[in-house]
Each structure stands twice: as structure tokens, then as C-alpha cells.
Design a protein around this motif. Structure first.
Motif, PDB file in Angstrom:
ATOM      1  N   LYS A 146       0.826  -1.204   0.000  1.00  0.00           N
ATOM      2  CA  LYS A 146       0.000   0.000   0.000  1.00  0.00           C
ATOM      3  C   LYS A 146       0.860   1.254   0.000  1.00  0.00           C
ATOM      4  CE  LYS A 146      -3.630   0.002   2.656  1.00  0.00           C
ATOM      5  NZ  LYS A 146      -4.766   0.153   1.691  1.00  0.00           N
ATOM      6  N   ASN A 147       1.949   1.238   0.749  1.00  0.00           N
ATOM      7  CA  ASN A 147       2.823   2.399   0.839  1.00  0.00           C
ATOM      8  C   ASN A 147       3.434   2.750  -0.519  1.00  0.00           C
ATOM      9  OD1 ASN A 147       4.595   4.368   2.430  1.00  0.00           O
ATOM     10  ND2 ASN A 147       6.130   3.050   1.475  1.00  0.00           N
ATOM     11  N   ARG A 148       3.951   1.754  -1.247  1.00  0.00           N
ATOM     12  CA  ARG A 148       4.579   2.073  -2.541  1.00  0.00           C
ATOM     13  C   ARG A 148       3.528   2.483  -3.576  1.00  0.00           C
ATOM     14  NH1 ARG A 148       4.261  -1.746  -6.484  1.00  0.00           N
ATOM     15  NH2 ARG A 148       3.826  -3.916  -5.932  1.00  0.00           N
ATOM     16  N   LEU A 149       2.327   1.912  -3.492  1.00  0.00           N
ATOM     17  CA  LEU A 149       1.277   2.323  -4.418  1.00  0.00           C
ATOM     18  C   LEU A 149       0.807   3.748  -4.121  1.00  0.00           C
ATOM     19  CD1 LEU A 149      -0.847  -0.956  -4.614  1.00  0.00           C
ATOM     20  CD2 LEU A 149       0.809  -0.093  -6.270  1.00  0.00           C
ATOM     21  N   GLU A 150       0.798   4.109  -2.859  1.00  0.00           N
ATOM     22  CA  GLU A 150       0.446   5.482  -2.481  1.00  0.00           C
ATOM     23  C   GLU A 150       1.501   6.465  -2.963  1.00  0.00           C
ATOM     24  OE1 GLU A 150      -0.177   5.267   1.713  1.00  0.00           O
ATOM     25  OE2 GLU A 150      -2.266   4.584   1.524  1.00  0.00           O
ATOM     26  N   GLN A 151       2.763   6.070  -2.915  1.00  0.00           N
ATOM     27  CA  GLN A 151       3.819   6.931  -3.445  1.00  0.00           C
ATOM     28  C   GLN A 151       3.633   7.161  -4.946  1.00  0.00           C
ATOM     29  OE1 GLN A 151       6.735   8.582  -1.993  1.00  0.00           O
ATOM     30  NE2 GLN A 151       5.233   8.377  -0.351  1.00  0.00           N
ATOM     31  N   ALA A 152       3.223   6.114  -5.657  1.00  0.00           N
ATOM     32  CA  ALA A 152       2.956   6.259  -7.091  1.00  0.00           C
ATOM     33  C   ALA A 152       1.799   7.220  -7.324  1.00  0.00           C
ATOM     34  CB  ALA A 152       2.650   4.894  -7.700  1.00  0.00           C
ATOM     35  N   ASP A 153       0.753   7.121  -6.497  1.00  0.00           N
ATOM     36  CA  ASP A 153      -0.395   8.022  -6.624  1.00  0.00           C
ATOM     37  C   ASP A 153       0.014   9.474  -6.359  1.00  0.00           C
ATOM     38  OD1 ASP A 153      -2.081   5.908  -7.205  1.00  0.00           O
ATOM     39  OD2 ASP A 153      -2.856   5.728  -5.156  1.00  0.00           O
ATOM     40  N   VAL A 154       0.840   9.685  -5.342  1.00  0.00           N
ATOM     41  CA  VAL A 154       1.306  11.042  -5.031  1.00  0.00           C
ATOM     42  C   VAL A 154       2.091  11.607  -6.200  1.00  0.00           C
ATOM     43  CG1 VAL A 154       2.889  12.377  -3.578  1.00  0.00           C
ATOM     44  CG2 VAL A 154       1.331  10.717  -2.533  1.00  0.00           C
ATOM     45  N   PHE A 155       2.990  10.792  -6.750  1.00  0.00           N
ATOM     46  CA  PHE A 155       3.785  11.263  -7.883  1.00  0.00           C
ATOM     47  C   PHE A 155       2.886  11.625  -9.058  1.00  0.00           C
ATOM     48  CE2 PHE A 155       5.967  10.371 -11.910  1.00  0.00           C
ATOM     49  CZ  PHE A 155       7.069  11.202 -11.795  1.00  0.00           C
ATOM     50  N   ALA A 156       1.932  10.753  -9.390  1.00  0.00           N
ATOM     51  CA  ALA A 156       1.040  11.006 -10.529  1.00  0.00           C
ATOM     52  C   ALA A 156       0.191  12.248 -10.315  1.00  0.00           C
ATOM     53  CB  ALA A 156       0.151   9.789 -10.774  1.00  0.00           C
ATOM     54  N   ASN A 157      -0.384  12.377  -9.138  1.00  0.00           N
ATOM     55  CA  ASN A 157      -1.273  13.512  -8.861  1.00  0.00           C
ATOM     56  C   ASN A 157      -0.518  14.835  -8.843  1.00  0.00           C
ATOM     57  OD1 ASN A 157      -3.432  11.736  -8.631  1.00  0.00           O
ATOM     58  ND2 ASN A 157      -3.240  11.534  -6.408  1.00  0.00           N
ATOM     59  N   GLN A 158       0.642  14.861  -8.192  1.00  0.00           N
ATOM     60  CA  GLN A 158       1.427  16.088  -8.119  1.00  0.00           C
ATOM     61  C   GLN A 158       1.979  16.486  -9.488  1.00  0.00           C
ATOM     62  OE1 GLN A 158       1.994  18.267  -5.494  1.00  0.00           O
ATOM     63  NE2 GLN A 158       0.339  17.087  -4.559  1.00  0.00           N
ATOM     64  N   LEU A 159       2.419  15.516 -10.249  1.00  0.00           N
ATOM     65  CA  LEU A 159       2.960  15.811 -11.576  1.00  0.00           C
ATOM     66  C   LEU A 159       1.891  16.399 -12.478  1.00  0.00           C
ATOM     67  CD1 LEU A 159       5.492  15.600 -13.363  1.00  0.00           C
ATOM     68  CD2 LEU A 159       4.658  13.352 -14.103  1.00  0.00           C
ATOM     69  N   SER A 160       0.697  15.832 -12.433  1.00  0.00           N
ATOM     70  CA  SER A 160      -0.410  16.350 -13.242  1.00  0.00           C
ATOM     71  C   SER A 160      -0.774  17.771 -12.808  1.00  0.00           C
ATOM     72  CB  SER A 160      -1.614  15.424 -13.113  1.00  0.00           C
ATOM     73  OG  SER A 160      -2.706  15.903 -13.850  1.00  0.00           O
ATOM     74  N   LYS A 161      -0.800  17.990 -11.503  1.00  0.00           N
ATOM     75  CA  LYS A 161      -1.172  19.303 -10.973  1.00  0.00           C
ATOM     76  C   LYS A 161      -0.136  20.368 -11.314  1.00  0.00           C
ATOM     77  CE  LYS A 161      -2.215  21.582  -6.551  1.00  0.00           C
ATOM     78  NZ  LYS A 161      -2.348  21.378  -5.073  1.00  0.00           N
ATOM     79  N   LEU A 162       1.141  20.010 -11.245  1.00  0.00           N
ATOM     80  CA  LEU A 162       2.212  20.985 -11.444  1.00  0.00           C
ATOM     81  C   LEU A 162       2.491  21.290 -12.913  1.00  0.00           C
ATOM     82  CD1 LEU A 162       4.721  19.688  -8.731  1.00  0.00           C
ATOM     83  CD2 LEU A 162       3.354  21.789  -8.626  1.00  0.00           C
ATOM     84  N   THR A 163       2.234  20.331 -13.798  1.00  0.00           N
ATOM     85  CA  THR A 163       2.649  20.484 -15.194  1.00  0.00           C
ATOM     86  C   THR A 163       1.504  20.577 -16.192  1.00  0.00           C
ATOM     87  OG1 THR A 163       2.760  18.094 -15.583  1.00  0.00           O
ATOM     88  CG2 THR A 163       4.730  19.158 -14.683  1.00  0.00           C
ATOM     89  N   GLY A 164       0.378  19.944 -15.873  1.00  0.00           N
ATOM     90  CA  GLY A 164      -0.708  19.886 -16.840  1.00  0.00           C
ATOM     91  C   GLY A 164      -0.470  18.858 -17.938  1.00  0.00           C
ATOM     92  N   TRP A 165       0.594  18.069 -17.829  1.00  0.00           N
ATOM     93  CA  TRP A 165       0.876  17.038 -18.824  1.00  0.00           C
ATOM     94  C   TRP A 165      -0.127  15.891 -18.705  1.00  0.00           C
ATOM     95  CZ3 TRP A 165       6.671  16.532 -17.081  1.00  0.00           C
ATOM     96  CH2 TRP A 165       7.375  17.678 -17.494  1.00  0.00           C
ATOM     97  N   ARG A 166      -0.205  15.096 -19.757  1.00  0.00           N
ATOM     98  CA  ARG A 166      -0.993  13.861 -19.656  1.00  0.00           C
ATOM     99  C   ARG A 166      -0.215  12.877 -18.789  1.00  0.00           C
ATOM    100  NH1 ARG A 166      -3.456   8.993 -21.645  1.00  0.00           N
ATOM    101  NH2 ARG A 166      -1.939   7.999 -23.033  1.00  0.00           N
ATOM    102  N   VAL A 167      -0.862  12.416 -17.739  1.00  0.00           N
ATOM    103  CA  VAL A 167      -0.254  11.472 -16.808  1.00  0.00           C
ATOM    104  C   VAL A 167      -1.120  10.220 -16.757  1.00  0.00           C
ATOM    105  CG1 VAL A 167       0.451  11.051 -14.420  1.00  0.00           C
ATOM    106  CG2 VAL A 167       0.774  13.324 -15.439  1.00  0.00           C
ATOM    107  N   LEU A 168      -0.493   9.075 -16.913  1.00  0.00           N
ATOM    108  CA  LEU A 168      -1.197   7.803 -16.925  1.00  0.00           C
ATOM    109  C   LEU A 168      -0.761   6.997 -15.704  1.00  0.00           C
ATOM    110  CD1 LEU A 168      -3.046   5.803 -18.391  1.00  0.00           C
ATOM    111  CD2 LEU A 168      -1.085   5.097 -19.776  1.00  0.00           C
TER     112      LEU A 168
END
Length: 368
Positions: free
Chosen positions: A291-313
Motif C-alpha cells: 500500500k505504501n509504494r502504491l500510495e507513493q505512485a499516486d502522489v507522484f502522478a497527482n502532483q505531476l499532473s497538478k504541477l505540469t498539466g501534462w498527460r499522466v497515466l
């Protein structure tokens, strides 16, 4: 470790070993994330040592009753997690995919067609070639999930021997609509195999297990703990609904005939590291690590999308892909380039506890 070895080995040999130890340490870095090569858990490493010390061959299980009991107890626990009555350890999903198709061919010898998505693992191409089967690829969508309508059209045109469902594609970590594929397989009397080499770890997380659908209805499913559970190679698992029985070849030199499985001689090397981890941590703590590593992936995806506006999958299995406005060189240990349904993207893989969304976001910010 290096100091301990230096006390036991000649200096000339240590000069050759030292670069290997340094190279191995990169798995400990918080930005090590370009591939499915996690840090191996320390308890699992002790299990690897124990396996080497034991060295028993379970083709002669009568000689190693404690080893046999250890393996069967672990399989019983894991079979409950994956909702399958039978299972055994393999050397990895490439072997498990081959074995599942071998059994499928025995069930439907008159059929030769296997359907899988265009994002399937290359081991399926090899397996079909070895078994003289015809692999036909079904297109995926922009999320790298199989197009179910296209699959249905294929089944209507030619009922298959087997349908392969992805639970965590190698490039994007995508999970197919497994329930829909199970229904199609039941309707056309086809074998349904789930390649969950990467995404099968979700079965341990009660909050995300539903993403795998009704896995208990699949004919077979495989997972690679050496990818998703920080275990040393080789460590693969294949679970299935029906016991394939024993082989009918001449094996009079053995106490009992081997079962109809691909692995031959095998012992603690395939399961002892995982067994020791299971005993030491328990299912709840292993689930918390996932759960911890999957949450880290979610944080990375959400923050990257918010900061850049890029398409994030975000494939929801620990792999995140993104499409920047322009491609700049990024550290190879952190990111790799992949093509998702024809679109070039960057990819990062959260496979162990050391990886940090914050560290990877800093690298992206610096690179762009």
C-alpha cells in the motif's frame, strides 16, 4: 557486507567483487525507479541463504518432509489470497504463461488461437511459438487496456483456445477489464489466464483487490513476487482451478510420479525467501508495504499532473507514465521511454519501499 567479505576473501578477489557490491547499492536509492528491479528485502535474503543451506529436491519429497510442509503451508495461505484451489512455484511468469497455455491446449486440442492485447508481455509470443499456437493481438485504448468490443468480435469470428488478461502491463501497469474477459471466456468455452506478474500484488491490498476483478473465476493466474514483493529471483507463482494430475512418463526411479507441471527439480530456492518474509512480517505488514509504494505512485502522478498539466497515466499498480511537452534527457536509473498505444511517454516504476515520489518529482522539475 563488504567488510565481512574482505575478512574472508583474498584482496585480488575483493577487487573483482567490490564493483558488483557498489552496483547493487543503486537499488537502495530513492530515485531508483526505471524498471521492475526492487530492493530485495533483508529477511528474504536470509531466506535465500537458508534455501542454499538446505538444497533439498522436492522431486524426492519423502526425504524432505519439513521442506514439503513449509512449501505447502505457504501455498495454502497464498491460494486463499488469490482465490484459487491449486498452485505451485515457478521460476517466473514467462514459465507460468507457457505452462498455462500448455494446459489450455490439452483442454482444447482442436483449437490453436490465443487472444491477448497488443500490450501483452513478450513471453506470450515465445510460449505460443513453442506450443505451435497462433497468437492474435487485440488493440488497446489510450490507457493501454484491451478493447473489449474488439475482443468480442474476435471471439465471434473464431472461438479461441485461450484469452490472456493483463493485470499490470509492463509499460503502463494497466489492468484489463478482467470480469468482462472472464464472461467472454465462459461464453466461448475458452481458457482464461491472467498475467498478473506485476499487478498481482494488489490481491494483498483489500482496498485495491477489486481492481483485479473476480480472479477466483479465472482458469489460471500468475504473479512474480520477485517483481512486486521485493523477493530475490527466481520467485514466481502459478495458481489454477484444476489440478493437472501426474505425468505418465517413465519415472520409476522416483518414489512417486511428478505432477504435470513445467518445473522439474526444485526446492527451497523458489519459495524459502518468500516463506521467511511471510512468517516474519505477516500478511498485514506485507499488505501495508504494498500500500505504501502504491500510495507513493499516486502522489507522484497527482502532483505531476497538478504541477505540469501534462498527460499522466497512472496504471494503479505502481507504474506511472507521462507525456511532457518536450523530451529532455532524464537519469536512466529513474525513468525510461515507452510507447503507449503509439504515444511516446516517460515511465517510472514504484517497486519498493525506498522509492520516493518527492525525489522523482525533483528530478522532473530539474530536467524540465
Amino acid at each position: 557486507m563488504q567488510q565481512l567479505l574482505a575478512q574472508q576473501l583474498p584482496a585480488a578477489l575483493m577487487e573483482k567483487i567490490s564493483p558488483l557490491l557498489v552496483e547493487a547499492q543503486q537499488h537502495q536509492q530513492s530515485d531508483w525507479a526505471s524498471h521492475m528491479t526492487p530492493t530485495v528485502d533483508n529477511i528474504a535474503l536470509l531466506g535465500k541463504l537458508l534455501a542454499g543451506l538446505h538444497h533439498g529436491n522436492l522431486l524426492s519429497a519423502e526425504l524432505y518432509p519439513h521442506l514439503m510442509q513449509t512449501r505447502e503451508a505457504l501455498l495454502a495461505d497464498l491460494s486463499l489470497v488469490f482465490e484459487q484451489p491449486h498452485g505451485h512455484f515457478t521460476h517466473g511468469a514467462g514459465y507460468a504463461n507457457l505452462e498455462a497455455l500448455w494446459w489450455a491446449r490439452q483442454q482444447h486440442p482442436e483449437r490453436q488461437t490465443v487472444y491477448a492485447s497488443s500490450a501483452c508481455h513478450y513471453s506470450l509470443h515465445k510460449a505460443c511459438e513453442l506450443l505451435s499456437l497462433k497468437l492474435e493481438l487485440v488493440p488497446v485504448d489510450s490507457q493501454e487496456q484491451m478493447q473489449i468490443e474488439r475482443m468480442q468480435q474476435c471471439c465471434e469470428a473464431k472461438p479461441p483456445l485461450a484469452i490472456i488478461a493483463n493485470a499490470g502491463t509492463t509499460r503502463a501497469g494497466a489492468i484489463d477489464d478482467i470480469n468482462a474477459l472472464i464472461e467472454l471466456a465462459e461464453h466461448y468455452a475458452a481458457w482464461l489466464h491472467i498475467d498478473a506478474a506485476w499487478g498481482g500484488a494488489l490481491a494483498f491490498d483489500e482496498d485495491r483487490k477489486n481492481l483485479l476483478g473476480q480472479i477466483g473465476k479465472a482458469d489460471s493466474i500468475c504473479i512474480d513476487p520477485h517483481k512486486a514483493l521485493q523477493q530475490p529471483r527466481p520467485c514466481g507463482l502459478l495458481f489454477y482451478q484444476h489440478d493437472p494430475g501426474i505425468i505418465d512418463f517413465a519415472t520409476d526411479y522416483l518414489h512417486r510420479p511428478p505432477q504435470m507441471r513445467l518445473p522439474g527439480s526444485n526446492g527451497a530456492e523458489l519459495f524459502m525467501p518468500l516463506w521467511l518474509s511471510w512468517q516474519y512480517y505477516g500478511q498485514a505488514r506485507i499488505a501495508a508495504q504494498i500500500k505504501n509504494r502504491l500510495e507513493q505512485a499516486d502522489v507522484f502522478a497527482n502532483q505531476l499532473s497538478k504541477l505540469t498539466g501534462w498527460r499522466v497515466l497512472n496504471g494503479k499498480t505502481g507504474i506511472v507514465c507521462f507525456s511532457p511537452d518536450s523530451f529532455q534527457p532524464l537519469p536512466e536509473q529513474s525513468f525510461s521511454e515507452v510507447s503507449i498505444n503509439g504515444e511516446l511517454m516517460m515511465r517510472t516504476v514504484f517497486s519498493s519501499q525506498h522509492q520516493s515520489a518527492e525525489a522523482l518529482l525533483k528530478i522532473v522539475a530539474h530536467g524540465f
